[in-house]
Design an enzyme around this catalytic site. Structure first.
Site, short mmCIF file in Angstrom:
data_model
loop_
_atom_site.label_atom_id
_atom_site.label_comp_id
_atom_site.label_asym_id
_atom_site.label_seq_id
_atom_site.Cartn_x
_atom_site.Cartn_y
_atom_site.Cartn_z
N GLU A 1 0.60 -1.23 0.12
CA GLU A 1 0.18 -0.06 -0.11
C GLU A 1 0.88 1.75 0.16
OE1 GLU A 1 -3.04 0.37 -0.70
OE2 GLU A 1 -3.67 -1.89 -0.46
N TYR B 1 -6.33 7.23 3.65
CA TYR B 1 -6.61 5.95 2.70
C TYR B 1 -6.23 4.67 3.20
CZ TYR B 1 -5.88 2.88 -0.80
OH TYR B 1 -5.79 1.57 -1.67
N ASP C 1 -9.62 4.85 -2.84
CA ASP C 1 -8.53 5.49 -4.07
C ASP C 1 -9.43 6.05 -5.35
OD1 ASP C 1 -9.78 3.43 -5.01
OD2 ASP C 1 -7.67 2.92 -5.25
N CYS D 1 -14.47 -0.87 -14.32
CA CYS D 1 -15.09 0.70 -14.67
C CYS D 1 -13.65 1.80 -15.01
CB CYS D 1 -15.67 0.72 -13.96
SG CYS D 1 -16.52 2.69 -14.21
N CYS E 1 -19.53 -2.02 -19.45
CA CYS E 1 -20.48 -1.77 -18.81
C CYS E 1 -21.50 -2.82 -19.30
CB CYS E 1 -21.00 -0.16 -19.21
SG CYS E 1 -20.39 1.56 -18.49
N CYS F 1 -19.88 -5.37 -16.70
CA CYS F 1 -19.85 -4.84 -15.32
C CYS F 1 -21.19 -5.33 -14.59
CB CYS F 1 -20.03 -3.19 -15.59
SG CYS F 1 -19.62 -2.71 -13.43
N CYS G 1 -26.45 0.81 -11.92
CA CYS G 1 -25.39 2.15 -12.61
C CYS G 1 -26.48 3.37 -12.67
CB CYS G 1 -24.05 1.43 -13.40
SG CYS G 1 -23.52 3.00 -13.46
S1 SF4 Z 1 -22.18 -0.18 -15.34
FE1 SF4 Z 1 -20.77 2.25 -14.43
S2 SF4 Z 1 -19.76 0.93 -12.51
FE2 SF4 Z 1 -20.20 -0.70 -14.04
S3 SF4 Z 1 -18.23 -0.46 -15.95
FE3 SF4 Z 1 -20.76 1.12 -16.59
S4 SF4 Z 1 -19.31 3.12 -15.22
FE4 SF4 Z 1 -18.69 1.47 -14.82
#
Ligand code: SF4
Length: 351
Positions: free
Chosen positions: A48, A131, A149, A201, A208, A211, A217
């Site tokens: 870290e 952090y 982060d 992301c 997306c 994801c 989202c």
């Molecule tokens: S759906 Fe939302 S969280 Fe997922 S990659 Fe796309 S923008 Fe990022």
């Protein structure tokens, strides 16, 4: 109180992490962790600190070298300063290396070599900010701390379609991240959000379609994901100038300096040089017929660009200017130099 949607969301993310966790030398993967293996807090802390301001790709080799040479915090605490600074050379942000040693010595001397396991106690150690304390508490000790982060900021801004620019939006993003942090598997969860930001992301082209958070989202629904997170424009960096003096004796020995502990490149080995300013004063370390090399060294620090002119001269036998180091050619390793000084070395070697 976390509601059912938040709970589903963190569960979806953990399921995704179980299948897609990145393999990293300091990480205990989700399979091993489920079998009861916990990470070594020394390795979590070291990674870290190295990862502050630096990419995973840049850190891997440094981490392996450090843990091969110093396998425990006690071993690192007992290491001579110049050896640790030498191994750190090239990783940048050298105050981190000085604090690394201070922290290792506090853990070895005051805690018997065992890192404390709470956010508050970790925060009291040298070089550990909010952090890093949260990351170590979560990853090494499975505490439900919120780790924020750049990757997590991006995921939170998009997930909640937050348009307020960074850094002003940090508290809002932290609250959003805290609301999602689960009490079960918080260490894996912290790493899952970071991995999602690093691999799916991503800043420019979020994937997306694959994801695990695509349904909830909000930025994806609004089509704003690539605009987020917004950032307040930074002021342009000023440019400073300086002179560097490289002197070599006939037998190959080189004239170097150990920079003062406080200040930029503190504690690192480097070439003697001028101040770094708009109008640096050209003051070589001894009188000689100094010749300027063709070309210049350009380097960018956090707050300014630097352009260095390089001067060379033979180092007379028997001359040892005050406060400087005459280093035998066999003892000199360019890899011990911080990057800007290594650039000067490379220009001189390739002259
Ligand atoms: S759906 Fe939302 S969280 Fe997922 S990659 Fe796309 S923008 Fe990022």
């Amino acid at each position: 109180m976390r509601d059912a949607i938040q709970s589903d969301l963190s569960t979806d993310l953990l399921d995704w992490y179980d299948r897609n966790a990145r393999v990293m030398p300091w990480r205990v993967g989700p399979g091993d962790r489920a079998a009861g293996v916990m990470p070594d807090p020394y390795r979590v802390w070291l990674s870290e600190v190295m990862l502050q301001q630096t990419t995973v790709a840049a850190v891997r080799d440094y981490f392996t070298r450090f843990t091969t040479r110093w396998s425990t915090v006690q071993a690192l605490a007992a290491a001579p300063d110049d050896q640790v600074m030498g191994e750190w050379a090239g990783l940048g942000y050298y105050a981190r290396a000085r604090n690394l040693l201070k922290c290792a010595r506090v853990v070895a001397d005051d805690y018997g070599g065992a890192f404390p396991d709470t956010y508050d106690a970790l925060l009291n150690l040298p070089g550990i900010g909010p952090y890093t304390a949260a990351a170590i508490a979560a990853i090494a000790f499975d505490r439900p701390e919120t780790v924020l982060d750049g990757n997590v900021e991006r995921v939170m801004a998009r997930l909640h379609d937050i348009h307020e620019p960074l850094p002003g939006s940090k508290p809002v993003l932290k609250n959003k991240a805290a609301a999602l942090t689960p009490n079960t598997r918080p260490g894996d969860y912290a790493q899952a959000v970071m991995d999602l930001g690093a691999t799916i992301c991503t800043p420019k082209s979020p994937a997306c379609g694959i994801c695990p958070l695509r349904d909830p989202c909000q930025a994806r629904a609004a089509g704003t994901q690539t605009d987020l997170p917004r950032k307040t424009p930074k002021k342009p960096k000023p440019t400073r100038y300086g002179h560097v003096y490289i002197a070599q004796r006939e037998d190959g020995a080189l004239l170097l300096e150990r920079r003062p502990d406080k200040g930029l490149l503190g504690g690192m080995l480097g070439w003697p040089g001028s101040d770094w300013s708009d109008t640096p004063v050209n003051t070589p370390p001894f009188s000689a017929d100094w010749q300027e090399l063709a070309g210049e060294v350009r380097h960018t620090f956090t707050h300014f660009h630097l352009i260095l002119r390089i001067w060379t001269a033979p180092l007379p036998a028997g001359l040892h200017p005050h406060r400087l180091i005459v280093l035998d050619k066999h003892a000199f390793r360019p890899s011990d130099l911080p990057t800007v000084m290594r650039k000067a070395h490379d220009l001189w070697r390739n002259r």
